[in-house]
Design a protein around this motif. Structure first.
Motif, PDB file in Angstrom:
ATOM      1  N   ALA A   1       0.833  -1.235   0.000  1.00  0.00           N
ATOM      2  CA  ALA A   1       0.000   0.000   0.000  1.00  0.00           C
ATOM      3  C   ALA A   1       0.859   1.274   0.000  1.00  0.00           C
ATOM      4  O   ALA A   1       1.925   1.282   0.605  1.00  0.00           O
ATOM      5  CB  ALA A   1      -0.905  -0.014   1.234  1.00  0.00           C
TER       6      ALA A   1
ATOM      7  N   VAL B   1       0.235  -7.561  -0.651  1.00  0.00           N
ATOM      8  CA  VAL B   1       0.033  -7.878   0.764  1.00  0.00           C
ATOM      9  C   VAL B   1       0.249  -6.631   1.607  1.00  0.00           C
ATOM     10  O   VAL B   1       1.333  -6.039   1.566  1.00  0.00           O
ATOM     11  CB  VAL B   1       1.025  -8.986   1.202  1.00  0.00           C
ATOM     12  CG1 VAL B   1       0.856  -9.295   2.683  1.00  0.00           C
ATOM     13  CG2 VAL B   1       0.840 -10.236   0.350  1.00  0.00           C
ATOM     14  N   ASP B   2      -0.776  -6.226   2.308  1.00  0.00           N
ATOM     15  CA  ASP B   2      -0.647  -5.059   3.191  1.00  0.00           C
ATOM     16  C   ASP B   2      -1.921  -4.932   4.003  1.00  0.00           C
ATOM     17  O   ASP B   2      -3.018  -5.044   3.448  1.00  0.00           O
ATOM     18  CB  ASP B   2      -0.422  -3.766   2.360  1.00  0.00           C
ATOM     19  CG  ASP B   2       0.259  -2.679   3.172  1.00  0.00           C
ATOM     20  OD1 ASP B   2      -0.262  -2.324   4.243  1.00  0.00           O
ATOM     21  OD2 ASP B   2       1.322  -2.196   2.740  1.00  0.00           O
TER      22      ASP B   2
ATOM     23  N   ALA C   1      -2.930  -2.251   5.084  1.00  0.00           N
ATOM     24  CA  ALA C   1      -3.500  -0.940   4.715  1.00  0.00           C
ATOM     25  C   ALA C   1      -4.206  -1.018   3.365  1.00  0.00           C
ATOM     26  O   ALA C   1      -4.014  -1.963   2.601  1.00  0.00           O
ATOM     27  CB  ALA C   1      -2.387   0.099   4.672  1.00  0.00           C
TER      28      ALA C   1
ATOM     29  N   ARG D   1       8.050  -1.280   5.868  1.00  0.00           N
ATOM     30  CA  ARG D   1       8.804  -0.574   6.909  1.00  0.00           C
ATOM     31  C   ARG D   1       9.112  -1.590   7.987  1.00  0.00           C
ATOM     32  O   ARG D   1       8.247  -1.965   8.766  1.00  0.00           O
ATOM     33  CB  ARG D   1       7.943   0.556   7.479  1.00  0.00           C
ATOM     34  CG  ARG D   1       8.281   1.882   6.849  1.00  0.00           C
ATOM     35  CD  ARG D   1       7.460   3.021   7.403  1.00  0.00           C
ATOM     36  NE  ARG D   1       6.745   3.665   6.300  1.00  0.00           N
ATOM     37  CZ  ARG D   1       5.448   3.632   6.145  1.00  0.00           C
ATOM     38  NH1 ARG D   1       4.677   2.992   7.000  1.00  0.00           N
ATOM     39  NH2 ARG D   1       4.886   4.242   5.122  1.00  0.00           N
TER      40      ARG D   1
END
Ligand SMILES: C[S@@+](CC[C@H](N)C(=O)[O-])C[C@H]1O[C@@H](n2cnc3c(N)ncnc32)[C@H](O)[C@@H]1O
Length: 381
Positions: free
Chosen positions: A239, A257-258, A260, A301
């Motif tokens: 995202a 894949v996220d 968010a 992150r």
């Protein structure tokens, strides 16, 4: 070119090194490990270091160091440019003629033969050369574009070489502080990047979803790989969806894949599956189901070592001829934290699992590096 030639002050042939300010020391160490006699002379800007040798060094030694660096692919040295002459500048239009004459009298000027593609790459710094690096707001009598244009025109006319800004074989490097011009001519491939100072800029487009897209584009170019035009891609930490957009555009189907949300322009795209959750969870499931991907990308992150451990796991889902492009985030250095220690550990983990591991601190990377890994050595089933 009718005025009398200035006498360029010869310096010990030297190098201009460009690197992210926070990693400049590491970049210098990378070069020093290739040639122990290299000295750091002066920081011309936070990201530009002038280096030299304690005694007069033949031009070919500097060339050999640059070539060696190009073969070794250092992680943090973003760009190299030779300094073969130095002239004083007084910030008037006269500087242009002086620069042209100084360049024409470089011994390496003979590299510019008829038909060769060349570019003039001028960088004008607003700093004076004092240790303070104070920024001086002086209105210059010329812009970098004007210097490029004038010098390129004169060189093309005199040598028959052909200006090619995007794909030069030979680069004429001009770096000007307020007081001095540093000049050199080299093979573009020895500069480590075809772009002035390694600053690779991409044009923004209306379809672009995130600035991260530039990071993936630069990584593909730097590592010399292209996204597959079919098959499946896995995008970890997808995202808002810039990398996913580029993967779809290349032609692959994508699992993004996220936890968010993805950008609304991606929602409902036919070749896209969005797994609303964490990569750790998705990978467990994908491994259990023996899912295979042609390319895996990761921009999460996450601590570099954690990311590396996850990529080692993800290798079970990578086709043997596939590749992974991943960002490895690094902490800021503090007396207690050494970001390089984290990076070394992450790279060690990856090298145990992949036959190919290349890392580079890209122009579009901030406190991070980007790695390409390929040829998984073993795959869990
Ligand atoms: C820098 S953004 C990615 C930008 C993306 N590459 C693009 O081009 O739009 C980082 C993303 O990683 C996601 N992320 C962080 N940890 C994650 C994890 N464990 N699993 C999945 N996604 C994660 C965050 O939710 C965030 O959306």
């Amino acid at each position: 070119m009718s005025r009398e030639a200035p006498i360029p002050t010869r310096v010990t042939p030297a190098l201009i090194v460009t690197a992210h300010p926070e990693f400049m020391n590491v970049a210098f160490d990378e070069l020093k490990s290739l040639d122990g006699s290299l000295d750091s002379l002066e920081l011309l800007a936070p990201d530009i270091l002038l280096c030299g040798f304690p005694q007069v060094t033949p031009l070919q030694d500097v060339r050999a160091l640059m070539r060696h660096a190009a073969e070794q692919r250092p992680i943090f040295v973003r760009h190299l440019a030779p300094v073969q002459a130095m002239i004083n500048l007084n910030n008037t239009e006269n500087d242009l003629g002086e620069l042209a004459l100084a360049i024409a009298s470089l011994p390496t000027f003979t590299l510019l033969e008829r038909g060769q593609r060349f570019a003039v790459q001028t960088r004008l710094l607003q700093t004076n050369t004092a240790e303070t690096l104070s920024t001086v707001s002086i209105k210059r009598a010329y812009s970098s574009g004007q210097v490029n244009q004038l010098l390129a025109g004169a060189i093309a006319e005199e040598t028959g070489a052909v200006e090619s800004i995007k794909k030069p074989q030979i680069v004429v490097s001009v770096l000007c502080t307020i007081e001095k011009g540093y000049l050199g001519i080299s093979l573009a491939k020895d500069n480590l990047s075809d772009w002035p100072g390694g600053a690779r800029h991409f044009a923004q487009t209306s379809e672009q979803i995130s600035r991260s897209e530039f990071k993936l584009l630069e990584a593909l170019e730097t590592f010399g790989v292209t996204l597959p035009s079919q098959g499946w891609a896995l995008d970890l930490g997808a995202a808002p969806g810039g990398w996913t957009r580029l993967l779809l555009e290349a032609g692959t189907s994508v699992v993004a894949v996220d936890p968010a949300k993805l950008d609304s322009r991606l929602v409902g795209q036919p070749r896209l599956e969005h797994f609303h959750g964490y990569a750790e969870v998705y990978l467990e499931e994908a491994i259990r189901r023996h899912r295979k991907f042609d390319v895996i990308t990761n921009d999460m992150r996450m601590d570099a070592r954690e990311a590396a451990r996850l990529l080692v796991e993800a290798s079970a889902c990578l086709r043997t001829d596939g590749f992974i492009i991943s960002v490895l985030k690094l902490p800021h250095a503090t007396p207690e934290i050494d970001p390089l220690k984290n990076l070394r550990e992450a790279l060690r983990l990856l090298k145990r699992q992949f036959g190919i591991v290349q890392a580079r601190q890209l122009f579009h990377n901030r406190q991070e590096v980007t790695v390409l890994t390929a040829r998984p050595l073993s795959t869990r089933t």
